[in-house]
Motif scaffolding. Structure first.
Motif, PDB file in Angstrom:
ATOM      1  N   PHE A  53       0.830  -1.203   0.000  1.00  0.00           N
ATOM      2  CA  PHE A  53       0.000   0.000   0.000  1.00  0.00           C
ATOM      3  C   PHE A  53       0.869   1.259   0.000  1.00  0.00           C
ATOM      4  N   ALA A  54       2.015   1.194   0.663  1.00  0.00           N
ATOM      5  CA  ALA A  54       2.919   2.347   0.665  1.00  0.00           C
ATOM      6  C   ALA A  54       3.380   2.664  -0.758  1.00  0.00           C
ATOM      7  N   ASP A  55       3.708   1.631  -1.528  1.00  0.00           N
ATOM      8  CA  ASP A  55       4.109   1.832  -2.919  1.00  0.00           C
ATOM      9  C   ASP A  55       2.952   2.399  -3.737  1.00  0.00           C
ATOM     10  N   ALA A  56       1.770   1.853  -3.526  1.00  0.00           N
ATOM     11  CA  ALA A  56       0.612   2.310  -4.293  1.00  0.00           C
ATOM     12  C   ALA A  56       0.281   3.772  -3.972  1.00  0.00           C
ATOM     13  N   ARG A  57       0.390   4.153  -2.698  1.00  0.00           N
ATOM     14  CA  ARG A  57       0.112   5.544  -2.318  1.00  0.00           C
ATOM     15  C   ARG A  57       1.143   6.495  -2.923  1.00  0.00           C
ATOM     16  N   LEU A  58       2.409   6.073  -2.923  1.00  0.00           N
ATOM     17  CA  LEU A  58       3.447   6.893  -3.523  1.00  0.00           C
ATOM     18  C   LEU A  58       3.213   7.033  -5.026  1.00  0.00           C
ATOM     19  N   ALA A  59       2.845   5.942  -5.688  1.00  0.00           N
ATOM     20  CA  ALA A  59       2.551   5.993  -7.119  1.00  0.00           C
ATOM     21  C   ALA A  59       1.377   6.920  -7.398  1.00  0.00           C
ATOM     22  N   LEU A  60       0.358   6.869  -6.549  1.00  0.00           N
ATOM     23  CA  LEU A  60      -0.806   7.738  -6.725  1.00  0.00           C
ATOM     24  C   LEU A  60      -0.402   9.205  -6.656  1.00  0.00           C
ATOM     25  N   ARG A  61       0.455   9.540  -5.696  1.00  0.00           N
ATOM     26  CA  ARG A  61       0.898  10.928  -5.558  1.00  0.00           C
ATOM     27  C   ARG A  61       1.732  11.373  -6.762  1.00  0.00           C
ATOM     28  N   ARG A  62       2.577  10.471  -7.261  1.00  0.00           N
ATOM     29  CA  ARG A  62       3.467  10.849  -8.358  1.00  0.00           C
ATOM     30  C   ARG A  62       2.754  10.896  -9.711  1.00  0.00           C
ATOM     31  N   LEU A  63       1.765  10.039  -9.893  1.00  0.00           N
ATOM     32  CA  LEU A  63       1.152   9.898 -11.213  1.00  0.00           C
ATOM     33  C   LEU A  63      -0.069  10.778 -11.426  1.00  0.00           C
ATOM     34  N   ASN A  64      -0.849  10.995 -10.369  1.00  0.00           N
ATOM     35  CA  ASN A  64      -2.111  11.708 -10.545  1.00  0.00           C
ATOM     36  C   ASN A  64      -1.893  13.115 -11.109  1.00  0.00           C
ATOM     37  N   GLY A  65      -2.609  13.416 -12.168  1.00  0.00           N
ATOM     38  CA  GLY A  65      -2.529  14.739 -12.778  1.00  0.00           C
ATOM     39  C   GLY A  65      -1.461  14.890 -13.838  1.00  0.00           C
ATOM     40  N   LEU A  66      -0.599  13.875 -14.023  1.00  0.00           N
ATOM     41  CA  LEU A  66       0.461  13.980 -15.028  1.00  0.00           C
ATOM     42  C   LEU A  66      -0.093  13.793 -16.437  1.00  0.00           C
ATOM     43  N   ARG A  67       0.581  14.410 -17.389  1.00  0.00           N
ATOM     44  CA  ARG A  67       0.239  14.230 -18.798  1.00  0.00           C
ATOM     45  C   ARG A  67       1.152  13.162 -19.399  1.00  0.00           C
ATOM     46  N   ILE A  68       0.614  12.380 -20.304  1.00  0.00           N
ATOM     47  CA  ILE A  68       1.333  11.255 -20.887  1.00  0.00           C
ATOM     48  C   ILE A  68       2.049  11.698 -22.159  1.00  0.00           C
ATOM     49  N   PRO A  69       3.370  11.516 -22.242  1.00  0.00           N
ATOM     50  CA  PRO A  69       4.096  11.864 -23.477  1.00  0.00           C
ATOM     51  C   PRO A  69       3.500  11.143 -24.681  1.00  0.00           C
ATOM     52  N   GLY A  70       3.295  11.916 -25.740  1.00  0.00           N
ATOM     53  CA  GLY A  70       2.753  11.339 -26.964  1.00  0.00           C
ATOM     54  C   GLY A  70       1.246  11.396 -27.070  1.00  0.00           C
ATOM     55  N   MET A  71       0.587  11.806 -25.985  1.00  0.00           N
ATOM     56  CA  MET A  71      -0.870  11.908 -25.997  1.00  0.00           C
ATOM     57  C   MET A  71      -1.295  13.367 -26.005  1.00  0.00           C
ATOM     58  N   SER A  72      -2.546  13.614 -26.291  1.00  0.00           N
ATOM     59  CA  SER A  72      -3.092  14.967 -26.325  1.00  0.00           C
ATOM     60  C   SER A  72      -2.807  15.683 -25.009  1.00  0.00           C
ATOM     61  N   SER A  73      -2.502  16.974 -25.086  1.00  0.00           N
ATOM     62  CA  SER A  73      -2.107  17.741 -23.902  1.00  0.00           C
ATOM     63  C   SER A  73      -3.241  17.891 -22.894  1.00  0.00           C
ATOM     64  N   ASP A  74      -4.482  17.652 -23.317  1.00  0.00           N
ATOM     65  CA  ASP A  74      -5.587  17.797 -22.379  1.00  0.00           C
ATOM     66  C   ASP A  74      -5.896  16.491 -21.641  1.00  0.00           C
ATOM     67  N   PHE A  75      -5.072  15.449 -21.864  1.00  0.00           N
ATOM     68  CA  PHE A  75      -5.260  14.173 -21.172  1.00  0.00           C
ATOM     69  C   PHE A  75      -4.368  14.137 -19.945  1.00  0.00           C
ATOM     70  N   GLN A  76      -4.970  13.915 -18.761  1.00  0.00           N
ATOM     71  CA  GLN A  76      -4.228  13.790 -17.512  1.00  0.00           C
ATOM     72  C   GLN A  76      -4.587  12.465 -16.841  1.00  0.00           C
ATOM     73  N   LEU A  77      -3.601  11.875 -16.175  1.00  0.00           N
ATOM     74  CA  LEU A  77      -3.878  10.662 -15.420  1.00  0.00           C
ATOM     75  C   LEU A  77      -4.772  10.992 -14.222  1.00  0.00           C
ATOM     76  N   ASP A  78      -5.794  10.216 -14.047  1.00  0.00           N
ATOM     77  CA  ASP A  78      -6.711  10.379 -12.921  1.00  0.00           C
ATOM     78  C   ASP A  78      -6.919   8.993 -12.318  1.00  0.00           C
ATOM     79  N   MET A  79      -6.241   8.711 -11.204  1.00  0.00           N
ATOM     80  CA  MET A  79      -6.214   7.363 -10.642  1.00  0.00           C
ATOM     81  C   MET A  79      -6.817   7.338  -9.237  1.00  0.00           C
ATOM     82  N   ASN A  80      -7.360   6.189  -8.871  1.00  0.00           N
ATOM     83  CA  ASN A  80      -7.904   5.938  -7.547  1.00  0.00           C
ATOM     84  C   ASN A  80      -7.564   4.514  -7.137  1.00  0.00           C
ATOM     85  N   PHE A  81      -7.663   4.231  -5.844  1.00  0.00           N
ATOM     86  CA  PHE A  81      -7.597   2.849  -5.395  1.00  0.00           C
ATOM     87  C   PHE A  81      -8.875   2.125  -5.795  1.00  0.00           C
ATOM     88  N   THR A  82      -8.755   0.829  -6.057  1.00  0.00           N
ATOM     89  CA  THR A  82      -9.947   0.024  -6.265  1.00  0.00           C
ATOM     90  C   THR A  82     -10.756  -0.025  -4.972  1.00  0.00           C
TER      91      THR A  82
END
Length: 240
Positions: A53-82
């Motif tokens: 869970f510590a890894d998953a929480r850290l990943a959530l903080r680092r990934l949420n809101g980031l834009r994906i290289p190669g994708m449209s600039s208006d696409f942001q990662l939006d992640m949650n726990f299951t």
């Protein structure tokens, strides 16, 4: 669209991406997530499982809101726990301000047990006033209560956050209130919704139900609503 409500509750450190069309190409997203530390140990479209869970929480903080290289600039990662077996919720409202899901999550990242947002909505109240609302999922009840105590009435831009505990059933709400009152700790103003199961009735049956159940129901509601616990936090008349 994929709905997490179709997935049985678990106890596992898995993040998911929701509100994505079934035809969506995950290639760039999967590559980006797999190259970002901490790395998932198992993945399939929508789901990314981590060692702890510590890894998953850290990943959530680092990934949420980031834009994906190669994708449209208006696409942001939006992640949650299951969906987890044990969750508690708070309801968050901000009037006069439009906060995105990612902006709401950034406010909440100080609380490690946050699992994500549910039923996020932005609308124009009365056709003109911006309003952001959502339910905040927590994996720890004490931390949920702490978040309500800390964030309720916190100023934000030209408005403030209104945050309360939310519970589906009155018996759980009563448990919240009694527990906090015993320690003289506040929980915010309770939210009431989905208290009774729905069934179709005619007008006579409806009137009989109201007459037979109203007294007990309103006594329960009033005893919680006017609990001194609620008034240990800042309450505006408009909240009622």
């Amino acid at each position: 669209m994929f709905s997490d409500s179709k997935r049985a509750p678990t106890v596992e450190p898995t993040l998911m991406i929701g509100d994505v069309d079934v035809t969506f190409d995950f290639t760039l997203v999967n590559n980006f997530i797999c190259l970002t530390y901490p790395y998932p140990i198992k993945l399939r479209n929508y789901f990314y499982q981590y060692p702890t869970f510590a890894d998953a929480r850290l990943a959530l903080r680092r990934l949420n809101g980031l834009r994906i290289p190669g994708m449209s600039s208006d696409f942001q990662l939006d992640m949650n726990f299951t969906k987890q077996r044990e969750e508690v919720c708070a309801h968050l409202t901000v009037n006069d301000v439009h906060l995105s899901r990612c902006e709401v999550m950034r406010i909440l990242f100080r609380f490690p047990s946050v699992l994500g947002l549910a039923q996020y909505n932005f609308d124009l109240f009365n056709g003109s006033t911006p309003r952001t609302t959502c339910f905040v999922r927590f994996g720890d009840k004490e931390e949920c209560m702490e978040a309500v105590r800390e964030l309720n009435q916190m100023p934000i831009e030209n408005s403030h956050i209104h945050m309360t505990l939310s519970t589906r059933y009155l018996d759980k709400l009563r448990g919240y209130v009694m527990e906090r009152e015993s320690k003289k700790q506040e929980v915010g103003v309770p939210q009431f919704h989905n208290i009774y199961s729905k069934r179709q009735v005619n007008i006579c049956q409806y009137n009989e139900m109201v007459m037979s159940a109203s007294e007990e129901f309103f006594e329960d509601m009033e005893s919680s609503r006017w609990s001194p616990v609620a008034y240990q936090t800042n309450v505006h008349k408009g909240d009622y």
